[in-house]
Each structure stands twice: as structure tokens, then as C-alpha cells.
Design a protein around this motif. Structure first.
Motif, PDB file in Angstrom:
ATOM      1  N   GLY A   1       0.841  -1.258  -0.015  1.00  0.00           N
ATOM      2  CA  GLY A   1       0.121   0.082   0.051  1.00  0.00           C
ATOM      3  C   GLY A   1       0.947   1.295   0.007  1.00  0.00           C
ATOM      4  N   GLY A   2       2.003   1.100   0.365  1.00  0.00           N
ATOM      5  CA  GLY A   2       3.094   2.369   0.452  1.00  0.00           C
ATOM      6  C   GLY A   2       3.579   2.916   1.660  1.00  0.00           C
ATOM      7  N   GLU A   3       2.674   2.501   2.655  1.00  0.00           N
ATOM      8  CA  GLU A   3       3.081   3.224   4.120  1.00  0.00           C
ATOM      9  C   GLU A   3       4.135   2.063   4.732  1.00  0.00           C
ATOM     10  N   GLY A   4       4.882   2.851   5.651  1.00  0.00           N
ATOM     11  CA  GLY A   4       5.840   2.124   6.352  1.00  0.00           C
ATOM     12  C   GLY A   4       6.612   2.624   7.492  1.00  0.00           C
ATOM     13  N   THR A   5       7.404   2.106   8.243  1.00  0.00           N
ATOM     14  CA  THR A   5       8.062   2.702   9.365  1.00  0.00           C
ATOM     15  C   THR A   5       9.355   2.302   9.086  1.00  0.00           C
ATOM     16  N   VAL A   6      10.631   2.946   9.631  1.00  0.00           N
ATOM     17  CA  VAL A   6      11.860   2.862   9.658  1.00  0.00           C
ATOM     18  C   VAL A   6      12.143   1.636  10.922  1.00  0.00           C
ATOM     19  N   TYR A   7      12.591   0.522  10.625  1.00  0.00           N
ATOM     20  CA  TYR A   7      12.712  -0.646  11.738  1.00  0.00           C
ATOM     21  C   TYR A   7      13.909  -0.455  12.070  1.00  0.00           C
ATOM     22  N   SER A   8      15.258  -0.067  11.189  1.00  0.00           N
ATOM     23  CA  SER A   8      16.585   0.267  11.594  1.00  0.00           C
ATOM     24  C   SER A   8      17.178   1.087  10.488  1.00  0.00           C
ATOM     25  N   TYR A   9      18.327   1.358  10.721  1.00  0.00           N
ATOM     26  CA  TYR A   9      18.853   2.211   9.639  1.00  0.00           C
ATOM     27  C   TYR A   9      20.329   2.331   9.967  1.00  0.00           C
ATOM     28  N   VAL A  10      21.153   2.855   8.805  1.00  0.00           N
ATOM     29  CA  VAL A  10      22.605   3.064   9.007  1.00  0.00           C
ATOM     30  C   VAL A  10      22.860   4.251   8.212  1.00  0.00           C
ATOM     31  N   VAL A  11      23.718   5.231   8.615  1.00  0.00           N
ATOM     32  CA  VAL A  11      24.197   6.550   7.770  1.00  0.00           C
ATOM     33  C   VAL A  11      25.590   6.320   7.085  1.00  0.00           C
TER      34      VAL A  11
END
Length: 314
Positions: free
Chosen positions: A227-237
């Protein structure tokens, strides 16, 4: 390099085809439950087949049991290292892993002692790629428990001479590897649709795309559109190495390559996927940040799904 020199080099490289890269190698550890547990936790795989007294190892761990660890292999004088040395001398000093293929013939169980033999299966002709010009080298590793073949692992690298970056007008994003297992995903992206595989046997969704279900083993599947929605579960820079093709759009135009955020995005359809987080400074990305799917065109050939921070909730 002149044509005669290239032909002579290829002839020398072809001599290595069929020669061993490892003979009667032994796994550093028996197949064991702790390593299986760590693998499943990292992959988010909760299949009960990988736990308990009758556990088996996930088939995709096949290569894990043959790896030499940080200390590497002690012998650096075999045909494989001689082949790489020849390519180094020819100016192909850079290397990148391109793809791998695995075939499974016997499940591995805790306590199994793994042995393996690796052969240099093929060396390609000289190939020109976006990274540079070089040669694809494919090895085949047969993994056994006693006399029984447990599986075969093919691993392919590109040993290449880096292209002259000063001649590039613009930095192009590397192309994704499209194969028979993921072609449907990329076809969906081409039409601005994010398709998630779903097992028709147990309805388990999965990403990335696989030829069969890792929950029940069923080979049949269909798709659902995210559907296009989501959330950041984890991330790196990403700070280094600087690569303009991966910089934010404004920086790509100037040729700069500043830090950028790569997120593991959790979708309500039940899967997670890796992509860039855009629309917010890299140092403002956080776990739980709501994002919305977009399709970003990087050039006339390449469109990728990315996730923009939702301004109403950022």
C-alpha cells in the motif's frame, strides 16, 4: 591492452579452468545450533524446523559451514591465488562479488562434519562493465557430509581494472541484478508497483523474492501490492566510501557525495526491505519514523523504490 596481448592473457587464464581452489577442506566447526540460531535471528526466520531436537540447518547456510573466518585460509600458493595474481599483474586489481547460486541435495543437521572441494569452474572472456573492464571468475564448491553430497555452491566475482572516473559525465547508479527469481519484482517496479511475494500454501509473505517459501517449503506463490506506508525498523548512515551515485539528488548534481541514510523499512504487509530514506536530513532519521513509498527515477533506464519521510508525522 592490444588485441594480441588480450588473447594471450585469456589463453593463460583459461589454463586455470578445472583446477582446484580447495581440496578436502574441512569446516572449522560442526553444524551447530548456536550458529543456526544466530542466522535465523538475523534473517527473522522463525521456521520451527530450525529449532529443537530434530532441527536442521537452513539450506541457505550452506556456504557458512565452509568459511575460513577472519583469519582466512593459510595456503595462499594454490591455483586460485595464482589466477588472481595473474589478473592483478594485468591491471585487474579491484574485485567485486557479483552473484552466487546454490543447490541443495541433503539437509545439514547439528553435529554434521562438513568437508568441501572447490574448483575453478570458468574464467570469462574480457568484459566491459560500468565498474571497469575485467574477467568473471566462477568457482564451484561441493559440500559433503561423509560421502554424501549436501549441496553445491557457485560463487562468481568480477576481477577488473577500475574505469577512469574522470571521464564520466555523471555518476550512474549501479544496475540491480535481475534473475529468474526476482524478475517479477523488478517488472512491478518498472510499472511503479511494489509487489510482495506471498506463499499460496501458508500465506506467508516474503521479501526479497525467493523460489520457494521459507516457512513451509511450498514452491507456489502469488503477489500482493504494497500500500505504500511503512516505518523505519532500523537504519545506517553511509559516510564512506563517498560515491556520488548514491548521494541525495541535490548533491549528485554538484558531484558531491555526502552522507545518506539507508533504512530497513517495515511494511504493514509483513515484510521488511532495504532502501534509501529521503525527504529528511540523514541525521534526522530515527527508528519508528513513518515513511511513504515513492518511485525515484535515477536515469532513463533505472527506477527504484525509495521511502520518503512523512512530513505530517516526521
Amino acid at each position: 591492452m592490444e588485441r594480441d596481448d588480450r588473447d594471450a592473457l585469456l589463453a593463460r587464464l583459461k589454463v586455470f579452468e578445472g583446477q582446484p581452489a580447495a581440496v578436502a577442506g574441512r569446516g572449522r566447526d560442526p553444524v551447530n545450533l548456536p550458529m543456526i540460531r544466530h542466522w535465523c535471528e538475523a534473517m527473522g526466520d522463525t521456521d520451527p524446523a530450525y529449532t529443537g531436537p530434530d532441527a536442521v540447518a537452513p539450506p541457505t547456510m550452506l556456504q557458512v559451514w565452509t568459511m575460513a573466518g577472519l583469519s582466512g585460509h593459510a595456503d595462499r600458493s594454490g591455483p586460485y591465488d595464482a589466477l588472481l595474481g595473474l589478473l592483478d599483474a594485468a591491471g585487474c586489481t579491484s574485485v567485486v562479488a557479483t552473484d552466487s547460486e546454490q543447490e541443495y541435495t541433503r539437509p545439514l543437521r547439528p553435529g554434521d562434519e562438513v568437508t568441501f572441494d572447490t574448483v575453478i569452474e570458468s574464467v570469462s572472456e574480457r568484459k566491459a562493465t560500468k565498474l571497469g573492464t575485467g574477467y568473471f571468475v566462477t568457482t564451484r564448491t561441493d559440500v559433503r557430509v561423509g560421502p554424501d553430497l549436501a549441496g553445491t555452491h557457485r560463487f562468481r566475482i568480477l576481477k577488473y581494472a577500475p574505469a577512469d572516473r574522470s571521464r564520466r559525465a555523471t555518476a550512474r547508479r549501479p544496475r540491480p541484478v535481475v534473475n529468474r527469481d526476482n524478475a517479477g519484482f523488478w517488472e512491478g517496479v518498472r510499472h511503479h508497483r511494489l509487489l510482495v511475494q506471498r506463499c499460496t500454501g501458508c500465506a506467508t509473505p516474503r521479501h526479497p523474492w525467493l523460489p520457494g517459501c521459507n516457512a513451509c517449503g511450498c514452491p507456489d506463490w502469488d503477489t500482493v501490492e504494497a500500500g505504500g506506508e511503512g516505518t523505519v525498523y532500523s537504519y545506517v548512515v553511509m559516510h564512506h566510501p563517498p560515491f556520488p551515485a548514491f548521494a541525495p539528488a541535490a548533491d549528485r548534481e554538484s558531484g558531491a557525495a555526502g552522507p545518506y541514510a539507508v533504512g530497513l523499512i517495515e511494511l504493514p504487509e509483513g515484510v521488511r526491505m532495504i532502501s534509501n530514506v529521503i525527504g529528511v536530513p540523514y541525521d534526522k532519521v530515527r527508528i519508528g519514523l513513518p515513511v511513504r513509498l515513492e518511485f525515484q527515477a535515477y536515469d532513463e533506464e533505472l527506477t527504484l523504490p525509495v521511502f520518503r519521510a512523512r512530513e505530517d508525522l516526521a
